[in-house]
Motif scaffolding. Structure first.
Motif, PDB file in Angstrom:
ATOM      1  N   PRO A   6       0.837  -1.202   0.000  1.00 17.92           N
ATOM      2  CA  PRO A   6       0.000   0.000   0.000  1.00 17.92           C
ATOM      3  C   PRO A   6       0.870   1.249   0.000  1.00 17.92           C
ATOM      4  O   PRO A   6       1.878   1.304   0.682  1.00 17.92           O
ATOM      5  N   ALA A   7       0.470   2.217  -0.778  1.00 13.86           N
ATOM      6  CA  ALA A   7       1.196   3.483  -0.820  1.00 13.86           C
ATOM      7  C   ALA A   7       0.518   4.461   0.119  1.00 13.86           C
ATOM      8  O   ALA A   7      -0.696   4.466   0.244  1.00 13.86           O
ATOM      9  N   ALA A   8       1.323   5.264   0.786  1.00 12.25           N
ATOM     10  CA  ALA A   8       0.756   6.281   1.659  1.00 12.25           C
ATOM     11  C   ALA A   8      -0.074   7.241   0.820  1.00 12.25           C
ATOM     12  O   ALA A   8       0.377   7.724  -0.216  1.00 12.25           O
ATOM     13  N   ALA A   9      -1.285   7.467   1.218  1.00 14.83           N
ATOM     14  CA  ALA A   9      -2.175   8.358   0.479  1.00 14.83           C
ATOM     15  C   ALA A   9      -1.910   9.794   0.886  1.00 14.83           C
ATOM     16  O   ALA A   9      -1.518  10.072   2.007  1.00 14.83           O
ATOM     17  N   GLY A  10      -2.139  10.697  -0.056  1.00 13.17           N
ATOM     18  CA  GLY A  10      -1.909  12.105   0.224  1.00 13.17           C
ATOM     19  C   GLY A  10      -3.051  12.748   0.973  1.00 13.17           C
ATOM     20  O   GLY A  10      -2.867  13.706   1.701  1.00 13.17           O
TER      21      GLY A  10
END
Length: 191
Positions: A6-10
């Motif tokens: 999972p990518a850190a969401a902005g």
């Protein structure tokens, strides 16, 4: 499904849109302090009168065998023989299992409010976990109601299992599932 992290969401909106239910996990352990940190975020869920109607049971490391055995114990003999080994192996290989409990209140309105609060807590936990690179699978299987399962994992009288959360670092992240737009589901009353 493709292996990913999972990518850190902005933004919160991006975090909500990108979170996925993860069923396949890497074998890497999830540290207890991280789970406690995520729970300390999740408990900020809205809850009427600040009742905080929740409790948690965490199964990690060798404790996973306890919950796996309890789950398999709910199966009919023929199902144990057919599916038991595979299901037990899955449970024993998921890095962590978190049982989220509702302290039940006999008053229906309070019960409804408290159940909604615990569900909000679980969503908070899933989003906070996703932000930290963890996947979560929120299960609500029939064994949650089995008295033998409940006793074996430490559920107390007057508690409802709202979710059994499988937690770990994703080995595969499912593709996005389409959602029906709100404009197709809303009824607007203006006068």
């Amino acid at each position: 499904m493709t292996p990913a992290t999972p990518a850190a969401a902005g933004t919160i909106a991006e975090l909500i849109r990108t979170r996925r239910t993860v069923r396949l996990f890497k074998p890497d352990p999830v540290p207890t302090p991280l789970i406690l940190e995520l729970l300390d975020i999740a408990i900020w869920a809205p809850n009427h009168m600040n009742r905080q109607p929740w409790r948690f049971i965490l199964f990690r490391e060798d404790g996973r065998k306890t919950i796996a055995d309890a789950m398999i114990g709910t199966y009919a003999v023929e199902d144990r023989e057919t599916f038991g080994g595979k299901k037990k192996a899955y449970f024993e290989n998921v890095p962590a299992h978190l049982v989220v409990l509702l302290k039940e209140d006999p008053r229906q309105k309070v019960w409804d409010e408290d159940y909604a609060a615990v569900c909000s807590l679980i969503q908070n936990f899933q989003l906070a976990a996703w932000e930290r690179g963890l996947g979560v699978f929120w299960r609500t299987n029939g064994y949650n109601y089995d008295p033998g399962f409940r006793d074996a994992i430490g559920v107390l009288p007057g508690e409802k299992i709202v979710g059994l959360l499988h937690i770990g670092y994703p080995d595969a992240i499912p593709r996005e599932q389409p959602r029906t737009s709100a404009d197709e589901l809303i009824t607007i009353v203006e006068n």
